[in-house]
Write a protein that holds these residues in place. Structure first.
Motif, PDB file in Angstrom:
ATOM      1  N   GLN A 247       0.815  -1.219   0.000  1.00  0.00           N
ATOM      2  CA  GLN A 247       0.000   0.000   0.000  1.00  0.00           C
ATOM      3  C   GLN A 247       0.853   1.275   0.000  1.00  0.00           C
ATOM      4  OE1 GLN A 247      -1.089  -2.796   2.062  1.00  0.00           O
ATOM      5  NE2 GLN A 247      -2.319  -3.158   0.230  1.00  0.00           N
ATOM      6  N   MET A 248       2.170   1.115   0.116  1.00  0.00           N
ATOM      7  CA  MET A 248       3.069   2.274   0.077  1.00  0.00           C
ATOM      8  C   MET A 248       3.140   2.866  -1.325  1.00  0.00           C
ATOM      9  SD  MET A 248       6.439   1.154   2.218  1.00  0.00           S
ATOM     10  CE  MET A 248       6.490   1.202   3.999  1.00  0.00           C
ATOM     11  N   GLU A 249       3.459   4.153  -1.375  1.00  0.00           N
ATOM     12  CA  GLU A 249       3.721   4.780  -2.675  1.00  0.00           C
ATOM     13  C   GLU A 249       5.043   4.236  -3.203  1.00  0.00           C
ATOM     14  OE1 GLU A 249       4.469   9.212  -4.671  1.00  0.00           O
ATOM     15  OE2 GLU A 249       3.911   9.016  -2.551  1.00  0.00           O
ATOM     16  N   PHE A 250       5.064   3.835  -4.457  1.00  0.00           N
ATOM     17  CA  PHE A 250       6.281   3.320  -5.079  1.00  0.00           C
ATOM     18  C   PHE A 250       7.296   4.459  -5.175  1.00  0.00           C
ATOM     19  CE2 PHE A 250       8.570   2.038  -9.112  1.00  0.00           C
ATOM     20  CZ  PHE A 250       9.289   1.008  -8.515  1.00  0.00           C
ATOM     21  N   VAL A 251       8.488   4.250  -4.595  1.00  0.00           N
ATOM     22  CA  VAL A 251       9.454   5.353  -4.475  1.00  0.00           C
ATOM     23  C   VAL A 251      10.105   5.754  -5.801  1.00  0.00           C
ATOM     24  CG1 VAL A 251       9.991   4.943  -2.043  1.00  0.00           C
ATOM     25  CG2 VAL A 251      11.291   3.736  -3.800  1.00  0.00           C
ATOM     26  N   ARG A 252      10.142   4.826  -6.754  1.00  0.00           N
ATOM     27  CA  ARG A 252      10.730   5.167  -8.056  1.00  0.00           C
ATOM     28  C   ARG A 252       9.694   5.879  -8.916  1.00  0.00           C
ATOM     29  NH1 ARG A 252      15.011   2.360 -10.272  1.00  0.00           N
ATOM     30  NH2 ARG A 252      14.729   3.872 -11.942  1.00  0.00           N
ATOM     31  N   GLY A 253       9.422   7.128  -8.543  1.00  0.00           N
ATOM     32  CA  GLY A 253       8.431   7.911  -9.282  1.00  0.00           C
ATOM     33  C   GLY A 253       8.802   8.130 -10.735  1.00  0.00           C
ATOM     34  N   ASP A 254      10.078   7.991 -11.055  1.00  0.00           N
ATOM     35  CA  ASP A 254      10.509   8.131 -12.449  1.00  0.00           C
ATOM     36  C   ASP A 254      10.044   6.959 -13.301  1.00  0.00           C
ATOM     37  OD1 ASP A 254      12.313   6.638 -10.767  1.00  0.00           O
ATOM     38  OD2 ASP A 254      13.687   6.510 -12.474  1.00  0.00           O
ATOM     39  N   LEU A 255       9.714   5.837 -12.652  1.00  0.00           N
ATOM     40  CA  LEU A 255       9.254   4.647 -13.369  1.00  0.00           C
ATOM     41  C   LEU A 255       7.741   4.497 -13.352  1.00  0.00           C
ATOM     42  CD1 LEU A 255      11.805   1.905 -12.187  1.00  0.00           C
ATOM     43  CD2 LEU A 255      11.799   3.149 -14.352  1.00  0.00           C
ATOM     44  N   PHE A 256       7.124   4.832 -12.207  1.00  0.00           N
ATOM     45  CA  PHE A 256       5.694   4.586 -12.058  1.00  0.00           C
ATOM     46  C   PHE A 256       5.127   5.450 -10.944  1.00  0.00           C
ATOM     47  CE2 PHE A 256       2.109   2.300 -10.161  1.00  0.00           C
ATOM     48  CZ  PHE A 256       1.329   2.041 -11.282  1.00  0.00           C
ATOM     49  N   SER A 257       3.912   5.929 -11.153  1.00  0.00           N
ATOM     50  CA  SER A 257       3.224   6.714 -10.139  1.00  0.00           C
ATOM     51  C   SER A 257       2.050   5.906  -9.596  1.00  0.00           C
ATOM     52  CB  SER A 257       2.717   8.031 -10.742  1.00  0.00           C
ATOM     53  OG  SER A 257       2.040   8.792  -9.765  1.00  0.00           O
ATOM     54  N   GLY A 258       2.132   5.515  -8.314  1.00  0.00           N
ATOM     55  CA  GLY A 258       1.091   4.700  -7.699  1.00  0.00           C
ATOM     56  C   GLY A 258       1.668   3.894  -6.555  1.00  0.00           C
ATOM     57  N   THR A 259       0.932   2.910  -6.084  1.00  0.00           N
ATOM     58  CA  THR A 259       1.411   2.077  -4.978  1.00  0.00           C
ATOM     59  C   THR A 259       2.355   0.992  -5.493  1.00  0.00           C
ATOM     60  OG1 THR A 259      -0.402   0.486  -5.149  1.00  0.00           O
ATOM     61  CG2 THR A 259      -0.777   2.438  -3.760  1.00  0.00           C
ATOM     62  N   VAL A 260       3.038   0.338  -4.569  1.00  0.00           N
ATOM     63  CA  VAL A 260       3.932  -0.774  -4.930  1.00  0.00           C
ATOM     64  C   VAL A 260       3.128  -1.894  -5.575  1.00  0.00           C
ATOM     65  CG1 VAL A 260       5.461  -2.558  -4.011  1.00  0.00           C
ATOM     66  CG2 VAL A 260       5.615  -0.218  -3.134  1.00  0.00           C
ATOM     67  N   GLU A 261       1.973  -2.194  -5.019  1.00  0.00           N
ATOM     68  CA  GLU A 261       1.111  -3.248  -5.578  1.00  0.00           C
ATOM     69  C   GLU A 261       0.720  -2.933  -7.017  1.00  0.00           C
ATOM     70  OE1 GLU A 261      -2.451  -5.957  -3.792  1.00  0.00           O
ATOM     71  OE2 GLU A 261      -2.660  -3.793  -3.528  1.00  0.00           O
ATOM     72  N   GLN A 262       0.363  -1.676  -7.267  1.00  0.00           N
ATOM     73  CA  GLN A 262      -0.016  -1.260  -8.623  1.00  0.00           C
ATOM     74  C   GLN A 262       1.181  -1.320  -9.565  1.00  0.00           C
ATOM     75  OE1 GLN A 262      -1.551   2.596  -7.574  1.00  0.00           O
ATOM     76  NE2 GLN A 262      -3.659   1.872  -7.317  1.00  0.00           N
ATOM     77  N   TYR A 263       2.349  -0.926  -9.058  1.00  0.00           N
ATOM     78  CA  TYR A 263       3.568  -0.991  -9.885  1.00  0.00           C
ATOM     79  C   TYR A 263       3.854  -2.420 -10.329  1.00  0.00           C
ATOM     80  CZ  TYR A 263       8.467  -1.877 -10.809  1.00  0.00           C
ATOM     81  OH  TYR A 263       9.617  -2.364 -11.372  1.00  0.00           O
ATOM     82  N   ILE A 264       3.799  -3.363  -9.390  1.00  0.00           N
ATOM     83  CA  ILE A 264       4.104  -4.767  -9.707  1.00  0.00           C
ATOM     84  C   ILE A 264       3.148  -5.293 -10.778  1.00  0.00           C
ATOM     85  CG2 ILE A 264       4.155  -7.122  -8.788  1.00  0.00           C
ATOM     86  CD1 ILE A 264       4.978  -5.870  -6.072  1.00  0.00           C
ATOM     87  N   ALA A 265       1.852  -5.017 -10.602  1.00  0.00           N
ATOM     88  CA  ALA A 265       0.847  -5.500 -11.557  1.00  0.00           C
ATOM     89  C   ALA A 265       1.052  -4.854 -12.922  1.00  0.00           C
ATOM     90  CB  ALA A 265      -0.549  -5.202 -11.031  1.00  0.00           C
ATOM     91  N   ASP A 266       1.313  -3.539 -12.931  1.00  0.00           N
ATOM     92  CA  ASP A 266       1.485  -2.816 -14.199  1.00  0.00           C
ATOM     93  C   ASP A 266       2.747  -3.265 -14.926  1.00  0.00           C
ATOM     94  OD1 ASP A 266       0.726  -0.330 -15.893  1.00  0.00           O
ATOM     95  OD2 ASP A 266       2.839   0.023 -15.399  1.00  0.00           O
ATOM     96  N   ALA A 267       3.847  -3.404 -14.188  1.00  0.00           N
ATOM     97  CA  ALA A 267       5.116  -3.807 -14.804  1.00  0.00           C
ATOM     98  C   ALA A 267       5.024  -5.219 -15.373  1.00  0.00           C
ATOM     99  CB  ALA A 267       6.249  -3.718 -13.786  1.00  0.00           C
ATOM    100  N   GLY A 268       4.351  -6.129 -14.642  1.00  0.00           N
ATOM    101  CA  GLY A 268       4.180  -7.494 -15.141  1.00  0.00           C
ATOM    102  C   GLY A 268       3.343  -7.529 -16.399  1.00  0.00           C
ATOM    103  N   LYS A 269       2.287  -6.722 -16.433  1.00  0.00           N
ATOM    104  CA  LYS A 269       1.399  -6.657 -17.604  1.00  0.00           C
ATOM    105  C   LYS A 269       2.143  -6.127 -18.820  1.00  0.00           C
ATOM    106  CE  LYS A 269      -3.206  -4.956 -18.903  1.00  0.00           C
ATOM    107  NZ  LYS A 269      -4.364  -4.126 -18.462  1.00  0.00           N
ATOM    108  N   LYS A 270       2.983  -5.101 -18.602  1.00  0.00           N
ATOM    109  CA  LYS A 270       3.754  -4.523 -19.711  1.00  0.00           C
ATOM    110  C   LYS A 270       4.744  -5.528 -20.300  1.00  0.00           C
ATOM    111  CE  LYS A 270       3.446   0.356 -18.445  1.00  0.00           C
ATOM    112  NZ  LYS A 270       4.129   1.510 -17.803  1.00  0.00           N
TER     113      LYS A 270
END
Length: 308
Positions: A247-270
């Motif tokens: 539920q934390m904000e993903f710290v690598r804002g240069d890669l993705f804007s959102g939570t860690v959970e959202q980043y993982i799902a989005d990166a896997g989908k891409k």
């Protein structure tokens, strides 16, 4: 039996022990190489016993992923200088390999496993390592993941080690995703992985603190109970964002804007597949070990008094 400088060099390469100790071993055993090795082993046992009581709070946490198996180990030594030395780092990597290859149940079991490249057990090798490295060494803890996809990350030369375990589908390479998540874990050290892991006791305590703070604020104290409850629920969401990895904000804002959970799902989908976080382990080297307070002035004074 006479021995040469080359014999001393060979003994050093075989044992990792210093040149002077190797020369002494060959002198004591009349140049017999096998007896010299045994002599050093016995000396190593004595040296290890002497050092065993000394505090080992420095060291390295190291993550290894090999043949689909992930291992994370913490091995301690006495000084930061030793922790950065090549022989100690090589020893830590060997211990990680022992964990990955043998799946020991605990440290005691690990000590009875074969040390890489030798016929000796880890326990039998330890005195030699203590003698050659020159400090008390302790294998403190380890974890091993044989299932799913593991990604390791080592921060600041082993000050922090993280091993992330992911469920990956679609044949995608999730190494970068795992590393980015591991870096966030290393940096922020979340209390929980997901908000579902937060216990009722923790929630109750957080609500209690939030209500107490409102009651101590003259502007908030007079508000109706239902309003306070709504505010507290908002604070609980903030608690999840600050304490739960997914539920934390993903710290690598240069890669993705959102939570860690959202980043993982989005990166896997891409990547054309699916990636989900399962679990992770974070070791901070020396955490919880009481370090000896060094008093340099007192130490020097004591040495001077001994010389009188």
């Amino acid at each position: 039996m006479a021995f040469t400088a080359a014999d001393v060099k060979n003994l050093r390469e075989m044992t990792g022990v210093g040149m002077m100790d190797c020369k002494k071993a060959l002198t004591e055993t009349d140049g017999d190489m096998d007896k010299a090795v045994e002599y050093l082993r016995e000396k190593g046992l004595a040296k290890a016993a002497k050092k065993a009581g000394r505090i080992a709070a420095e060291g390295v946490s190291y993550a290894l992923v090999e043949n689909g198996v992930g291992a994370l180990v913490e091995v301690n030594c006495e000084t930061d200088f030793c922790a950065k030395s090549a022989p100690f780092v090589a020893f830590v990597k060997d211990i990680a390999k022992v964990v990955a290859d043998n799946d020991p149940a605990d440290v005691d079991t690990l000590m009875n496993c074969k040390y890489p490249g030798t016929e000796l057990t880890v326990s039998e090798t330890m005195p030699e390592k203590v003698m050659s490295i020159g400090e008390n060494l302790q294998i403190r803890r380890f974890v091993r993941f044989a299932e799913n996809t593991s990604v390791g990350y080592v921060h600041a030369g082993g000050k922090i080690g993280v091993l992330v375990n992911l469920a990956v589908e679609g044949g995608v390479d999730a190494t970068e995703i795992g590393k980015n998540v591991a870096m966030q874990i290393a940096a922020l050290n979340p209390r929980f992985w997901d908000k579902s892991q937060v216990t009722e006791d923790v929630l109750a305590e957080e609500k209690k603190v939030a209500l107490a703070l409102m009651d101590s604020d003259p502007k908030m104290a007079s508000k109706p109970a239902q309003v306070k409850e709504k505010i507290v629920m908002g604070k609980m969401n903030k608690f999840y964002e600050e304490n739960c990895l997914l539920q934390m904000e993903f710290v690598r804002g240069d890669l993705f804007s959102g939570t860690v959970e959202q980043y993982i799902a989005d990166a896997g989908k891409k990547l054309g597949g699916s990636v989900k976080f399962l679990t992770a382990v974070r070791y901070q080297t020396g955490e919880g070990i009481e370090k000896k307070e060094e008093n340099f002035a007192a130490e020097v004074a004591a040495q001077m008094n001994q010389g009188k």
